[in-house]
Design an enzyme around this catalytic site. Sequence first.
Site, PDB file in Angstrom:
ATOM      1  CB  CYS A 288      -0.899  -0.015   1.235  1.00 40.74           C
ATOM      2  SG  CYS A 288      -1.916   1.466   1.417  1.00 40.74           S
TER       3      CYS A 288
ATOM      4  CB  CYS B 292      -9.398  -4.288 -11.345  1.00 47.52           C
ATOM      5  SG  CYS B 292      -9.096  -3.233 -12.740  1.00 47.52           S
TER       6      CYS B 292
END
Length: 155
Positions: free
Chosen positions: A65, A137
């Site tokens: 992240c 995605c």
Amino acid sequence: MLTWKNVIHFTVKGNLEPDFKVEKSDIEWKQLLTPEQYRITRKKGTEPAHSGALCSPFTNGQYNCVCCNTPLFNSSIKFKSNSGWPSFTQPIKENAIKYIKDTSFGMIRVEVLCNTCNAHLGHIFPDGPEPSGLRYCINSEALQLQKEKEKNNDE
């Protein structure tokens, strides 16, 4: 291995608890991130298809992240989906991702967020390759690639 049935269960019954939480103020996120990273991860934006730096490369390593550096995906489960965004079949850990029902834009989808800091990552669809059938995605701007060599040097 997570399946679409698991994903729907999480959206309805609640997500797994993350290993830890990262919370920052809006001002702190703005200072930490580029304007585009902030728009995508904190304001639920998206990057244009085929524009992300991490869309095409298949470098060995892990995808973390961009907001909190939590490991999210491994390069071994990245695949070429031709969707225009980096695509993965599974998260690194079952509790790395949070799943939220998304009814924006007149459709029903499942939004995926970093379960540690609630950063918007992208969406998940049940049209990926076997055996899971999942396609995460993900926006390139929401990820940072930690290459395998860098990862080994850190340990």
